[in-house]
Design a protein around this motif. Structure first.
Motif: not given
Length: 233
Positions: A191-198
């Motif tokens: 989840a953290g990686k996906l939020y960072a990508a966004m």
């Protein structure tokens, strides 16, 4: 600096409430009582194509005028008066106008809090192989959002993960739903990686990127250093 994580239950509730509040506020402010934001986005994407394709088609011109009339009627808050022309447009042989009308019908169902009805309408669009993938992908996101509370997190991830990638036009919308599903299955690192990508994707709306920075920080991922152009809120 990362924010100290809260308990999973409170954390998920905060994320879910923030996402829904932000989506509802944006749609209400921009389009009034009837939430037709997704439809308008679809029309913007395909408007030029439809105009070119049907430039000399009188019947299509009439359908375009009818759809414009529907939006004007809905803008006045008269949902009932829009139902008949919407049903006629939904049965049109023109895929673009028919799909647009069906999206509006789904949004009206949402406005009435008929989540099952809305999910059924969006699901039918998503499974219509005769439509453009862009229409179908948008419908899949709308369907998933409508029935999110009744779906297993694994189902949400399986549905939307292919769309939750940088470069996909629906990255932001699909990404937030997938990130929440990751959190529900305690996959905080993903989840953290996906939020960072966004947060790092400059093509996404600033409000979404700001929220993504905050969520990434909550999960221990410092996305601020790569997102200095985002104004704090």
């Amino acid at each position: 600096m990362a924010v100290t994580p809260t308990t999973d239950k409170a954390f998920l509730r905060e994320v879910d409430e923030e996402l829904r509040r932000d989506q509802a506020a944006q749609l209400w402010q921009r389009y009034g009582r009837v939430m037709i934001g997704a439809v308008v986005a679809g029309l913007l994407a395909f408007g030029g194509y439809l105009i070119w394709q049907n430039y000399n088609d009188q019947a299509a011109g009439a359908q375009g005028a009818k759809l414009t009339g529907v939006f004007e009627t809905l803008g006045k808050g008269d949902v009932k008066a829009a139902e008949k022309p919407l049903a006629e447009l939904a049965a049109s042989s023109s895929d673009g106008y028919a799909a647009s009308a069906r999206f509006v019908q789904g949004d009206i169902a949402l406005q009435k809090n008929d989540l099952k009805g809305a999910a059924r309408i969006f699901g039918a669009i998503a499974n219509d192989t005769g439509l453009s993938p862009a229409f179908r992908n948008l419908a899949l996101i709308r369907q998933t959002n409508a029935e999110f509370d009744t779906l297993k997190p694994e189902t949400v991830i399986a549905r939307l993960k292919p769309l939750a990638v940088k470069g996909n036009p629906w990255f932001g919308s699909a990404g937030e739903l997938v990130a929440i599903a990751y959190l529900q299955t305690n996959r905080r690192d993903q989840a953290g990686k996906l939020y960072a990508a966004m947060a790092e994707d400059e093509t996404l709306p600033e409000t979404l990127r700001t929220r993504a920075v905050q969520m990434a920080g909550t999960l221990g991922v410092d996305a601020v250093k790569d997102s200095k152009d985002i104004k704090p809120q």
